[in-house]
Design an enzyme around this catalytic site. Structure first.
Site, PDB file in Angstrom:
ATOM      1  N   GLN A  71      -4.559  -4.858   6.955  1.00 29.48           N
ATOM      2  CA  GLN A  71      -5.552  -5.795   6.414  1.00 29.48           C
ATOM      3  C   GLN A  71      -5.611  -7.107   7.189  1.00 29.48           C
ATOM      4  O   GLN A  71      -6.666  -7.717   7.285  1.00 29.48           O
ATOM      5  CB  GLN A  71      -5.252  -6.097   4.934  1.00 29.48           C
ATOM      6  N   LYS A 129     -10.636  -0.523  10.361  1.00 34.87           N
ATOM      7  CA  LYS A 129     -10.808  -1.753   9.570  1.00 34.87           C
ATOM      8  C   LYS A 129     -11.094  -2.939  10.477  1.00 34.87           C
ATOM      9  O   LYS A 129     -11.266  -4.062  10.019  1.00 34.87           O
ATOM     10  CB  LYS A 129      -9.542  -2.029   8.749  1.00 34.87           C
ATOM     11  N   CYS A 186      -4.849   2.517  -3.523  1.00 29.76           N
ATOM     12  CA  CYS A 186      -3.590   3.025  -2.939  1.00 29.76           C
ATOM     13  C   CYS A 186      -2.461   2.026  -3.134  1.00 29.76           C
ATOM     14  O   CYS A 186      -1.611   1.843  -2.250  1.00 29.76           O
ATOM     15  CB  CYS A 186      -3.755   3.358  -1.458  1.00 29.76           C
ATOM     16  N   HIS A 188       0.866  -1.178   0.000  1.00 25.94           N
ATOM     17  CA  HIS A 188       0.000   0.000   0.000  1.00 25.94           C
ATOM     18  C   HIS A 188       0.908   1.235   0.000  1.00 25.94           C
ATOM     19  O   HIS A 188       2.024   1.179   0.521  1.00 25.94           O
ATOM     20  CB  HIS A 188      -0.835  -0.058   1.287  1.00 25.94           C
TER      21      HIS A 188
HETATM   22  N1  PMP Z   1      -1.765  -0.678   4.649  1.00 25.73           N
HETATM   23  C1  PMP Z   1      -2.725  -1.400   4.083  1.00 25.73           C
HETATM   24  C2  PMP Z   1      -2.401  -2.777   3.588  1.00 25.73           C
HETATM   25  C3  PMP Z   1      -4.007  -0.878   3.967  1.00 25.73           C
HETATM   26  O1  PMP Z   1      -4.973  -1.593   3.386  1.00 25.73           O
HETATM   27  C4  PMP Z   1      -4.272   0.416   4.451  1.00 25.73           C
HETATM   28  C5  PMP Z   1      -5.643   1.045   4.330  1.00 25.73           C
HETATM   29  N2  PMP Z   1      -6.245   0.880   3.070  1.00 25.73           N
HETATM   30  C6  PMP Z   1      -3.235   1.119   5.062  1.00 25.73           C
HETATM   31  C7  PMP Z   1      -1.995   0.547   5.147  1.00 25.73           C
HETATM   32  C8  PMP Z   1      -3.435   2.488   5.614  1.00 25.73           C
HETATM   33  O2  PMP Z   1      -4.357   2.480   6.649  1.00 25.73           O
HETATM   34  P1  PMP Z   1      -4.970   3.836   7.195  1.00 25.73           P
HETATM   35  O3  PMP Z   1      -5.438   4.608   5.997  1.00 25.73           O
HETATM   36  O4  PMP Z   1      -6.060   3.413   8.086  1.00 25.73           O
HETATM   37  O5  PMP Z   1      -3.863   4.550   7.918  1.00 25.73           O
END
Ligand code: PMP
Length: 407
Positions: free
Chosen positions: A204, A227, A365, A124
């Site tokens: 995740q 999440k 992302c 990500h």
């Molecule tokens: N890492 C992964 C694998 C994610 O799926 C996400 C959220 N989509 C994030 C990091 C970032 O999380 P957050 O936006 O809640 O900080």
């Protein structure tokens, strides 16, 4: 499998019992953020209605009550991920802030020009950009271990990239774009054999499987409350105590100090050293309630039920002509990313919304993953413990109907 009480669970999530565009809501956007049970909503409103005040150092009753609730949530999180101590549980805004904290605090003190940081090609952006910033600041080099067409890490290539210059490994426990679960046990053992610490991005993984940071033997573990059936704006950085002790604060401000003079400030002990300013008190309490809720259901039961849902969805999706699943790793969490031959993912998302079905369409992302698979975006259905087979049927019927419309 043994009976999983999905209908009882659904009844605890008030948002699910609504119609969208005249149809029953089918919420399949859980990898982006999942919904909240009454227990979480009530814990937050109960705090604000009855107990709320700023925490720590307060001598009055409300402050003591709020502090107790706040710190008791830290204990629940320690238990949930089996950390050795509550000192290792740092409250942050989310996985993103947790990773930035490690990059700036650990990274700025331990990583120098020419050193290497090793990530994978399925990260990500939150586990790419903080390291790029650190590389710009220090002259370190970002190395990326490749993936194969199934969306799995090519482990041998990862091992080959692990060199005597590597100072940190940072990998997703589970990919948000593909669902792949990485062989983190092997990754950690290989990195530790070279005395390289490992950060796991657990944003995740944490909602889908039992996490035991001591059994994993990871050095940092990052995840987000939103999440995990908890509130947004709150997340956790787990860090091994010896590493956290040796790291400088990430931000300066109230609560993270022991003594301040204009000449010098002494920092507070762990975990407060990393928690500058008034934290998101009610959200921490809400996250504690989410963890109580998950413990009552049982993470092993959640994992088994979701594996069954994913298996069912994958089987149905494979039967649809013109649908290609993006990411077919042997070890996968409850995420189904796909593309259709003649329909742009954004149109899939919009059309499904007209049927009351919420999925996500985009790059998730993880733009390098899209580039690797040579797609501009994917459609992603992601499952939570409150989803049902009937909802997967609705998704598949929806996809079939839009294939007909778009020819
Ligand atoms: N890492 C992964 C694998 C994610 O799926 C996400 C959220 N989509 C994030 C990091 C970032 O999380 P957050 O936006 O809640 O900080």
């Amino acid at each position: 499998m043994t009976h999983f009480p999905v209908e009882k669970i659904r009844a605890d999530f008030p948002i699910l019992a609504q119609k969208i565009r005249g149809k029953d809501l089918v919420y399949l956007d859980n990898a982006a953020s999942c919904q909240k049970p009454n227990a979480v909503i009530d814990a937050i409103s109960d705090l604000y209605r009855n107990d709320y005040a700023n925490i720590h150092r307060g001598v009055h009753t409300l402050s003591v009550r709020s502090t107790d609730k706040f710190e008791s949530a830290r204990g629940k999180i320690r238990d949930f991920i089996n950390a050795a101590s509550e000192k290792e549980i740092i409250f942050v805004r989310g996985a993103t802030e947790a990773i930035n904290l490690v990059a700036q605090s650990y990274g700025r003190t331990h990583i120098r020009a020419g050193d290497e940081i090793l990530i994978t090609a399925m990260e990500h952006h939150s586990n790419i950009v903080p390291w790029q910033l650190l590389c710009e600041q220090t002259g370190a080099v970002l190395k990326v271990a490749p993936i194969n067409r199934k969306g799995e890490l090519i482990y041998e290539a990862f091992e080959a990239l692990l060199s005597d210059k590597t100072r940190l490994v940072a990998v997703a426990h589970m990919s948000n774009a593909l669902g792949t679960i990485n062989p983190v046990e092997k990754i950690i053992a290989a990195a530790h054999a070279q005395k390289v610490p490992v950060l796991l991005d657990g944003a995740q993984a944490a909602p889908h499987m039992k996490i035991d940071v001591q059994a994993l033997d990871c050095d940092f573990y990052a995840f987000s409350g939103h999440k995990l059936y908890g509130p947004s704006g709150i997340g956790v950085l787990y860090g091994r105590q010896v590493l956290l002790e040796a790291m400088p604060p990430y931000q300066g401000g109230g609560d993270m100090i022991r003594k301040v003079t204009f000449e010098k400030s002494d920092y507070n002990k762990l975990p407060y050293k990393f928690e500058a300013g008034t934290p998101s008190i009610a959200d921490v309490v809400g996250l504690g309630a989410a963890i109580d809720y998950l413990n009552a259901v049982g993470m092993d039961q959640v994992a088994a039920y979701e594996a069954e849902l994913l298996g069912y969805a994958t089987e149905q999706a494979r039967n649809i002509d013109g649908l290609t699943i993006v990411g077919e790793a042997a070890r996968k969490g409850a995420i189904l990313s796909f593309v259709l031959e003649n329909v742009h993912p954004h149109d899939i998302g919009t059309m499904l919304d007209s049927l009351g079905i919420a999925i996500r369409a985009g790059h998730h992302c993880a733009m390098p993953v899209m580039d690797f698979f040579e797609v501009p975006a994917t459609a992603r259905a992601s499952f939570a413990m409150y989803n049902t087979r009937a909802e997967i049927d609705a998704l598949m019927q929806g996809i079939e109907s839009l294939i007909k419309v778009f020819g």
